[in-house]
Design an enzyme around this catalytic site. Structure first.
Site, short mmCIF file in Angstrom:
data_model
loop_
_atom_site.label_atom_id
_atom_site.label_comp_id
_atom_site.label_asym_id
_atom_site.label_seq_id
_atom_site.Cartn_x
_atom_site.Cartn_y
_atom_site.Cartn_z
N ASP A 226 -69.62 33.29 -30.44
CA ASP A 226 -68.24 33.32 -30.78
C ASP A 226 -67.44 32.60 -29.47
O ASP A 226 -66.26 32.22 -29.57
CB ASP A 226 -67.65 34.96 -30.45
CG ASP A 226 -66.22 35.13 -30.73
OD1 ASP A 226 -65.75 34.54 -31.63
OD2 ASP A 226 -65.71 35.96 -29.96
N SER A 247 -59.66 36.08 -33.07
CA SER A 247 -60.91 36.35 -34.40
C SER A 247 -60.14 37.33 -35.18
O SER A 247 -59.81 38.37 -34.95
CB SER A 247 -62.02 36.52 -33.80
OG SER A 247 -62.51 35.42 -32.72
N GLN A 297 -66.37 32.07 -39.14
CA GLN A 297 -65.32 33.08 -38.57
C GLN A 297 -64.17 32.26 -39.11
O GLN A 297 -63.82 31.11 -39.13
CB GLN A 297 -65.35 32.69 -37.03
CG GLN A 297 -64.58 33.59 -36.36
CD GLN A 297 -64.51 33.52 -34.95
OE1 GLN A 297 -63.67 33.02 -34.07
NE2 GLN A 297 -65.36 34.11 -34.13
#
Length: 312
Positions: A226, A247, A297
């Site tokens: 991430d 996110s 993502q």
């Protein structure tokens, strides 16, 4: 010197244990189990780091399956901003336990409300003659590249660097992220000009983790995946000032065994952005060319309506 290096690696491993892998014993067992997680690194945004939540959720889910079952995929949604002032409770439900596949559902809770939901699927090892993968990009090895910290020092020595970029780089430098990063083909000077929405960098967990249950390395890789991922979608739009970025969801597929404390090439690209959202895709490659992990993502990205003029 060797003893000092070993002690440093051991301290880093203890940091990983404290930050990600060491959740509390279950507070509640049936019909679901609840574990408490702590956080030690908080980004400048003062919101919990998404990779930490994903990694801890995977730790919680992995504790609810047998050692023989390995994670092969996870799918997550970030539904509220995390509060760094209070612990996170992870509620795990045994959604399904089958002969080959098992599914665990995880809900991260703060202040009595879910901030994150996740479905994790595990599989017993099965052999198959059907195998293929893409080819790993040809890039210089990590030993020939500068670390992110070394690059920042190089950029800060530029007397023509704009003050706001200098502040931004100093802020990055001050963050104690437990990840080693070596960008591939970095620019000679810090540049804010738009570029193709693709980036390559070598990554690994700092310190020594060693040979252990593969699920441990998957949890650390979830943390790593991430970091700077969504930023790939910003590369063509670097003249716009960011108002808000976070996110929305995160998915991972684990294909082959790997060591999270060994260098892996993180290949990131953004095929689309629009509607205040950006989509990014990533692949983690082992040094021997094996595709270990695939990530996707989507995040919300809000910017000022008018682009800034470059001052470099």
């Amino acid at each position: 010197m060797a003893k000092t290096c070993w002690q440093g690696c051991w301290r880093t491993w203890l940091k990983w244990q404290a930050q990600l892998l060491r959740l509390s014993r279950p507070i509640l067992w049936a019909p679901s189990r609840i574990l408490r997680g702590r956080h030690h690194w908080v980004p400048a945004t003062q919101r919990l780091f998404g990779g930490q939540i994903v990694g801890q959720a995977l730790v919680a889910a992995a504790r609810a399956v047998s050692r023989a079952e390995q994670v092969h995929s996870l799918h997550c949604y970030f539904v509220r901003a995390g509060d760094p002032k209070v612990p996170v409770l992870y509620q795990v439900e045994r959604t399904r336990t089958g002969k080959s596949f098992s599914v665990r559902s995880v809900k991260a809770i703060q202040h009595g409300q879910p901030i994150f939901t996740c479905q994790v699927s595990f599989q017993l090892t099965q052999e198959s003659p059907l195998q293929h993968q893409f080819t790993m990009p040809a890039v210089p090895p990590p030993e020939e590249l500068l670390t992110q910290e070394e690059l920042i020092q190089k950029f800060l020595q530029d007397p023509n660097l704009a003050e706001r970029y200098r502040k931004h780089l100093n802020k990055i430098q001050a963050e104690d992220v437990p990840i080693d990063i070596k960008p591939v083909n970095p620019p000679d000077v810090y540049c804010s000009e738009p570029q193709e929405p693709k980036q390559l960098f070598w990554v690994r967990a700092r310190g020594y983790i060693g040979e252990t249950d593969m699920k441990v390395h998957c949890c650390v890789a979830a943390y790593i995946s991430d970091y700077a991922f969504l930023g790939t979608a910003l590369l063509p739009h670097r003249l716009y000032r960011i108002k808000f970025m976070a996110s929305l969801d995160h998915s991972m597929w684990f294909h082959a065994p790997f060591r999270a404390d060994h260098w892996m090439l993180y290949e990131c690209e953004s095929p689309w952005a629009g509607g205040c959202r950006g989509l990014v895709q990533g692949r983690l490659w082992r040094r021997d060319g094996v595709l270990a992990v695939t990530c996707t993502q989507e995040g919300v990205i809000r910017v000022e309506q008018t682009p800034n003029q470059s001052k470099l």
